[in-house]
Write an enzyme that holds these catalytic residues in place. Structure first.
Site, PDB file in Angstrom:
ATOM      1  N   GLU A   1     -58.016 -20.611 -77.555  1.00  0.00           N
ATOM      2  CA  GLU A   1     -58.292 -21.532 -78.603  1.00  0.00           C
ATOM      3  C   GLU A   1     -58.655 -22.988 -78.007  1.00  0.00           C
ATOM      4  O   GLU A   1     -59.452 -23.584 -78.367  1.00  0.00           O
ATOM      5  CB  GLU A   1     -57.100 -21.456 -79.509  1.00  0.00           C
ATOM      6  CG  GLU A   1     -57.043 -20.358 -80.315  1.00  0.00           C
ATOM      7  CD  GLU A   1     -55.946 -20.311 -81.109  1.00  0.00           C
ATOM      8  OE1 GLU A   1     -54.829 -21.201 -81.241  1.00  0.00           O
ATOM      9  OE2 GLU A   1     -55.779 -19.425 -81.921  1.00  0.00           O
TER      10      GLU A   1
ATOM     11  N   GLU B   1     -50.017 -14.241 -76.145  1.00  0.00           N
ATOM     12  CA  GLU B   1     -49.910 -15.510 -77.129  1.00  0.00           C
ATOM     13  C   GLU B   1     -50.351 -16.662 -76.208  1.00  0.00           C
ATOM     14  O   GLU B   1     -51.203 -17.444 -76.881  1.00  0.00           O
ATOM     15  CB  GLU B   1     -48.579 -15.663 -77.636  1.00  0.00           C
ATOM     16  CG  GLU B   1     -48.220 -16.811 -78.767  1.00  0.00           C
ATOM     17  CD  GLU B   1     -49.531 -16.477 -79.948  1.00  0.00           C
ATOM     18  OE1 GLU B   1     -50.169 -17.574 -80.141  1.00  0.00           O
ATOM     19  OE2 GLU B   1     -49.343 -15.647 -80.654  1.00  0.00           O
TER      20      GLU B   1
END
Length: 117
Positions: A72, A65
């Site tokens: 991102e 994660e």
């Protein structure tokens, strides 16, 4: 490498984890889920090998994660435009998280269900 530089690397890493927990809803969901699984493991009385699997899965999920969030942000830094390749990069990273989450859930069920039934 100087000790101060070495220790600073841990501080920077902790800041990254903290920023992810503060800013990323999915990271908070994964961290909360990890706490629930750890409590369930204590309550269930997992064997040492089961604990090892659970800890590797939790660590892998949180690490993946973090990598997804970093990717991102990197894509967003490089371009604010909507670009098909930027979307694919973000979607693929999110897909990696999804694959690991589903795999972890299946392994979790294989560990916990026989003990609960």
């Amino acid at each position: 490498m100087k000790l101060s530089k070495f220790l600073s690397s841990f501080r920077f890493a902790a800041q990254g984890v903290g920023a992810s927990i503060k800013q990323e809803q999915n990271m908070r969901v994964h961290a909360f889920s990890a706490v629930i699984v750890l409590i369930a493991g204590i309550w269930t009385g997992l064997e040492p090998i089961e604990w090892m699997l659970v800890i590797v899965l939790i660590g892998g999920m949180l690490a993946l994660e973090l990598v997804n969030s970093a990717l991102e942000r990197t894509v967003d830094l490089v371009t604010r435009e909507r670009h098909p390749l930027a979307k694919q990069a973000k979607d693929m990273a999110a897909g990696a998280v999804l694959v690991f989450a589903v795999t972890s859930a299946i392994i979790g069920l294989l560990i916990f269900l026989p003990k609960w039934l």
